[in-house]
Design a protein around this motif. Structure first.
Motif, PDB file in Angstrom:
ATOM      1  N   TRP A 147      -8.248   3.072   3.378  1.00  0.00           N
ATOM      2  CA  TRP A 147      -7.185   1.922   3.103  1.00  0.00           C
ATOM      3  C   TRP A 147      -7.395   0.790   2.151  1.00  0.00           C
ATOM      4  O   TRP A 147      -8.415   0.317   2.068  1.00  0.00           O
ATOM      5  N   ASP A 148      -6.571   0.853   1.045  1.00  0.00           N
ATOM      6  CA  ASP A 148      -6.869  -0.253  -0.002  1.00  0.00           C
ATOM      7  C   ASP A 148      -6.216  -1.392   0.318  1.00  0.00           C
ATOM      8  O   ASP A 148      -4.989  -1.411   0.776  1.00  0.00           O
ATOM      9  N   ASP A 149      -6.699  -2.527   0.018  1.00  0.00           N
ATOM     10  CA  ASP A 149      -6.181  -3.598   0.259  1.00  0.00           C
ATOM     11  C   ASP A 149      -5.249  -4.009  -0.945  1.00  0.00           C
ATOM     12  O   ASP A 149      -5.700  -4.360  -1.930  1.00  0.00           O
ATOM     13  N   LYS A 165      -3.185 -11.494  -0.504  1.00  0.00           N
ATOM     14  CA  LYS A 165      -3.438 -10.007   0.425  1.00  0.00           C
ATOM     15  C   LYS A 165      -2.953 -10.466   1.848  1.00  0.00           C
ATOM     16  O   LYS A 165      -3.359 -11.425   2.010  1.00  0.00           O
ATOM     17  N   TYR A 166      -2.675  -9.229   2.285  1.00  0.00           N
ATOM     18  CA  TYR A 166      -2.157  -9.565   3.859  1.00  0.00           C
ATOM     19  C   TYR A 166      -3.391 -10.059   4.554  1.00  0.00           C
ATOM     20  O   TYR A 166      -4.372  -9.414   4.578  1.00  0.00           O
TER      21      TYR A 166
END
Length: 140
Positions: free
Chosen positions: A5-7, A29-30
């Motif tokens: 998973w990429d941020d 970023k989340y």
């Protein structure tokens, strides 16, 4: 095989809402705090902060975590500065000895703000709001 998973970074855009932000955007970023938010300036107004709506909305600070899943616009909100104008009738009488004037508001004592003299007074009051808390106006 492993999932990776990429941020993803999302663009946060700053709408000055009549003012000028020191930066137009940042990437968030989340689940991570926004970080340092830009400042904003607007003549005659105090910056109240960044909000999720142009009016109302929720205040957002740099320590708040971004929880969106798409780009977001934050809006500057403002409070107009005001000053107390003290009137001196030089021995005459006035209905009121002072009044509060708000930036970009019309001074209620002016009968015709388009008249050159009265417009000049309005301009002087607006200019003074930037630097003073009290203005003394002497009526000749």
């Amino acid at each position: 095989m492993y999932a990776r998973w990429d941020d993803i970074g999302y663009t946060i855009t700053f709408n000055g809402n009549g003012g000028t932000p020191s930066s137009n955007s940042l990437t968030a970023k989340y689940g991570v705090a926004y970080g340092t938010l830009p400042t904003a300036s607007r003549t005659g107004y105090t910056f109240n902060g960044w909000y999720t709506a142009a009016t109302g909305g929720t205040a957002v600070s740099g320590t708040d975590k971004f929880t969106g899943t798409s780009a977001q616009t934050l809006y500057a909100q403002w409070t107009a500065k005001s000053v107390t104008v003290t009137l001196n009738a030089k021995g005459g009488t006035l209905e009121s000895g002072s009044l509060i004037v708000t930036y970009d508001g019309i001074y209620s004592g002016l009968k015709d703000p388009t008249d050159d003299f009265e417009a000049s007074i309005q301009d002087q009051i607006q200019d003074a709001i930037e630097t003073a808390d009290v203005i003394l106006v002497t009526l000749d």
